[in-house]
Every structure is written in structure tokens, then in C-alpha cells.
Write a protein that holds these residues in place. Structure first.
Motif, PDB file in Angstrom:
ATOM      1  N   PRO A  16       0.900  -1.346  -0.203  1.00 19.52           N
ATOM      2  CA  PRO A  16      -0.003  -0.054  -0.129  1.00 19.52           C
ATOM      3  C   PRO A  16       0.772   1.311   0.023  1.00 19.52           C
ATOM      4  O   PRO A  16       0.564   2.282  -0.648  1.00 19.52           O
ATOM      5  CB  PRO A  16      -0.819  -0.497   1.127  1.00 19.52           C
ATOM      6  CG  PRO A  16      -0.921  -1.644   1.385  1.00 19.52           C
ATOM      7  CD  PRO A  16       0.445  -2.138   1.064  1.00 19.52           C
ATOM      8  N   TRP A  19       2.256   1.752  -3.419  1.00 15.51           N
ATOM      9  CA  TRP A  19       1.514   1.453  -4.515  1.00 15.51           C
ATOM     10  C   TRP A  19       1.360   2.725  -5.571  1.00 15.51           C
ATOM     11  O   TRP A  19       1.400   2.559  -6.834  1.00 15.51           O
ATOM     12  CB  TRP A  19       0.157   1.023  -4.100  1.00 15.51           C
ATOM     13  CG  TRP A  19      -0.825   0.707  -5.432  1.00 15.51           C
ATOM     14  CD1 TRP A  19      -1.859   1.457  -5.831  1.00 15.51           C
ATOM     15  CD2 TRP A  19      -0.619  -0.303  -6.194  1.00 15.51           C
ATOM     16  NE1 TRP A  19      -2.530   0.743  -7.023  1.00 15.51           N
ATOM     17  CE2 TRP A  19      -1.599  -0.241  -7.309  1.00 15.51           C
ATOM     18  CE3 TRP A  19       0.367  -1.357  -6.289  1.00 15.51           C
ATOM     19  CZ2 TRP A  19      -1.807  -1.385  -8.270  1.00 15.51           C
ATOM     20  CZ3 TRP A  19       0.205  -2.287  -7.417  1.00 15.51           C
ATOM     21  CH2 TRP A  19      -0.843  -2.053  -8.049  1.00 15.51           C
ATOM     22  N   ILE A  51      -1.329  -5.421   4.163  1.00 14.32           N
ATOM     23  CA  ILE A  51      -2.000  -5.419   3.036  1.00 14.32           C
ATOM     24  C   ILE A  51      -3.452  -5.923   3.166  1.00 14.32           C
ATOM     25  O   ILE A  51      -4.563  -5.484   2.440  1.00 14.32           O
ATOM     26  CB  ILE A  51      -1.305  -6.233   1.816  1.00 14.32           C
ATOM     27  CG1 ILE A  51      -1.408  -7.768   2.448  1.00 14.32           C
ATOM     28  CG2 ILE A  51      -0.008  -5.676   1.547  1.00 14.32           C
ATOM     29  CD1 ILE A  51      -0.788  -8.561   1.137  1.00 14.32           C
ATOM     30  N   PHE A  57      -5.973  -0.805  -2.282  1.00 19.70           N
ATOM     31  CA  PHE A  57      -4.810  -1.733  -2.736  1.00 19.70           C
ATOM     32  C   PHE A  57      -5.256  -3.006  -3.159  1.00 19.70           C
ATOM     33  O   PHE A  57      -4.756  -3.615  -4.226  1.00 19.70           O
ATOM     34  CB  PHE A  57      -3.794  -1.670  -1.744  1.00 19.70           C
ATOM     35  CG  PHE A  57      -2.497  -2.568  -1.854  1.00 19.70           C
ATOM     36  CD1 PHE A  57      -1.662  -2.435  -2.895  1.00 19.70           C
ATOM     37  CD2 PHE A  57      -2.467  -3.622  -1.453  1.00 19.70           C
ATOM     38  CE1 PHE A  57      -0.572  -3.326  -2.989  1.00 19.70           C
ATOM     39  CE2 PHE A  57      -1.450  -4.789  -1.604  1.00 19.70           C
ATOM     40  CZ  PHE A  57      -0.372  -4.275  -2.445  1.00 19.70           C
TER      41      PHE A  57
END
Length: 255
Positions: A16, A19, A51, A57
Motif C-alpha cells: 500500500p 502503490w 495489505i 490496494f
């Protein structure tokens, strides 16, 4: 007729926190024809957030997996939290060359097994069936290799090869990566990438290792775009799992 050559494009440090940068690298690949890619997912990158607690995400990565991107496990925290190295060689390897990212560099079997198992379980709960594990910075202790051989994972990798599990057979696959931590490293990396891509031009299997920070440097992105575009002219892109299956079949055919 010459045998087909292959290219594995691998995006490291997918999490995340990274990302947005990963997305820019994936957009660059999409502009080159959207070749197959392997995503190295870190369950809790530097402790910045798991995550499984990042639904946006998850949806983004899950959509890529639905389009045949491969997901592999890339450590758990992606940071070396072991006691400081005692020898100059270990300091160079764990602190200078890899900036303290070698999470599995010194772990014993039990500690490595615990982190690998926890990472596998988290990705499995998200519905991702993974077959590969890549240690951060490609640094893996003997205990890590022992732990990996006791799992149901099918491969790991070093900087120069894919390694099948549990038999630990080696498939040569040199990897091109850029170092972006300073201006001189970025200049050197551009020279390195051009030079080594020529030296390894005849390698049956070549890997590209992209990292999120690459996206922060326009000159590195331009270099990658040109290099990957050129490589895709005479190489077929495969995920790591696909490459292993292909070269295992080829080896059996030669027997």
C-alpha cells in the motif's frame, strides 16, 4: 531456427505505501504492450500497514491478478531487523549494498519459517494462490533456504537465477536493476543497464527488476522504457512461474 528468448519483468516491493509509484511503473509497462509481470508483494512493508487492511490496494492488485499477473511473496516486513552485522563484509552486504533491506539475511530456520508462513497465510486469505518467495535484496540465510524447502512453494530466486523448490535446481536468469539512492548511482545505473543488456543479449532468460523508487526519477524511467521496449522486440515476456515451467519442460525434453 534460434530458440525463443524470454524476459521476466518483476515489480518489487509492492505494498500500500508504495502503490502510487508501482502504479506509475505499471502504466509504463502498459504503454509497451502490457507484458506479463510478476508482482512481489510485501505483507507489511516496513511496518507501514498490512495489505489485508488496505482494501483499495487489494482491489487494484486483485484486478491485475485476474489479468494473469503473478503474485509472489516478498519477505514480510522487507527490513533487516536482526542485530547489527559484526564483520566489515557483513556490514557492506547488509547495510551499504542493500540499505538494511535484507530481512532474511541472518534469520534462523524457525524465524524464517514463521515469517514465510505468516506471509503465505495473509496472501491466501486474500484469495491469492502464490507459488514463489523472493527474499528482500535477494539475501537469504541457510535457515531461510531450509525453511523454504519445507513449504509448498515452488521457487525462490537470487540475483542471477531462479531456484526451484524443494530440489533447488538453478535456472540461469540474470537480473537488470537500477540503483537510485544517489545521483551518481542513477548515472551509473543507466550505463550499467545499457552495458549489461548487451552483454546478456544472448541469455535465454533475462529478468528486469523494477523498484518503486525508479518511478521518482524521470531519467531512470526513460531508460527503462527504451530498454524494456527494445528487449520485447525479440523476447517473449513470462511470469516467473511460467518461465520455470517452460525451462523445466525444456530440460525434460533434452533428457
Amino acid at each position: 531456427m534460434n530458440a525463443t528468448k524470454h524476459l521476466c519483468i518483476v515489480l518489487h516491493d509492492v505494498a500500500p505505501a508504495t502503490w502510487p509509484a508501482c502504479r506509475r511503473l505499471l502504466d509504463m509497462l502498459a504503454s509497451l504492450g502490457d507484458p506479463s509481470v510478476t508482482l512481489l508483494v510485501v505483507p507489511d512493508f516496513h511496518g507501514s500497514g498490512r495489505i489485508d487492511a488496505a482494501p483499495d490496494f487489494f482491489r487494484s492488485v486483485d484486478a491485475l491478478a485476474a489479468r494473469d499477473a503473478e503474485i509472489a511473496l516478498h519477505g514480510y516486513f522487507h527490513r533487516d531487523d536482526a542485530p547489527p552485522p559484526r564483520s566489515p563484509g557483513a556490514w557492506l552486504r547488509r547495510r551499504v549494498l542493500t540499505a538494511g533491506e535484507g530481512e532474511f539475511a541472518t534469520l534462523d530456520r524457525d524465524a524464517a519459517a514463521c515469517r514465510i508462513r505468516d506471509g503465505q497465510c495473509m496472501l491466501s486469505r486474500l484469495g491469492w494462490n502464490i507459488t514463489g518467495f523472493v527474499p528482500p535484496a535477494w539475501l537469504a540465510s541457510r535457515g531461510t533456504h531450509e525453511a523454504l524447502c519445507a513449504t509448498d512453494l515452488r521457487y525462490t530466486s537470487t540475483h542471477t537465477a531462479l531456484i526451484t523448490l524443494p530440489d533447488q535446481r538453478r535456472i540461469a536468469a540474470p537480473c537488470l536493476t537500477a540503483s537510485t539512492r544517489s545521483a551518481w548511482r542513477r548515472v551509473a545505473s543507466r550505463i550499467w543497464l545499457r552495458t549489461m543488456s548487451s552483454i546478456w543479449a544472448k541469455a535465454p532468460l533475462l529478468r528486469i527488476g523494477l523498484h518503486p523508487d525508479d518511478a521518482s526519477h524521470p531519467e531512470i524511467m526513460v531508460c527503462w522504457r527504451k530498454l524494456i521496449g527494445a528487449l520485447l522486440q525479440d523476447r517473449v515476456a513470462l511470469t516467473k512461474s511460467q518461465a520455470i515451467a517452460h525451462y523445466q519442460c525444456a530440460a525434460l525434453a533434452r533428457c
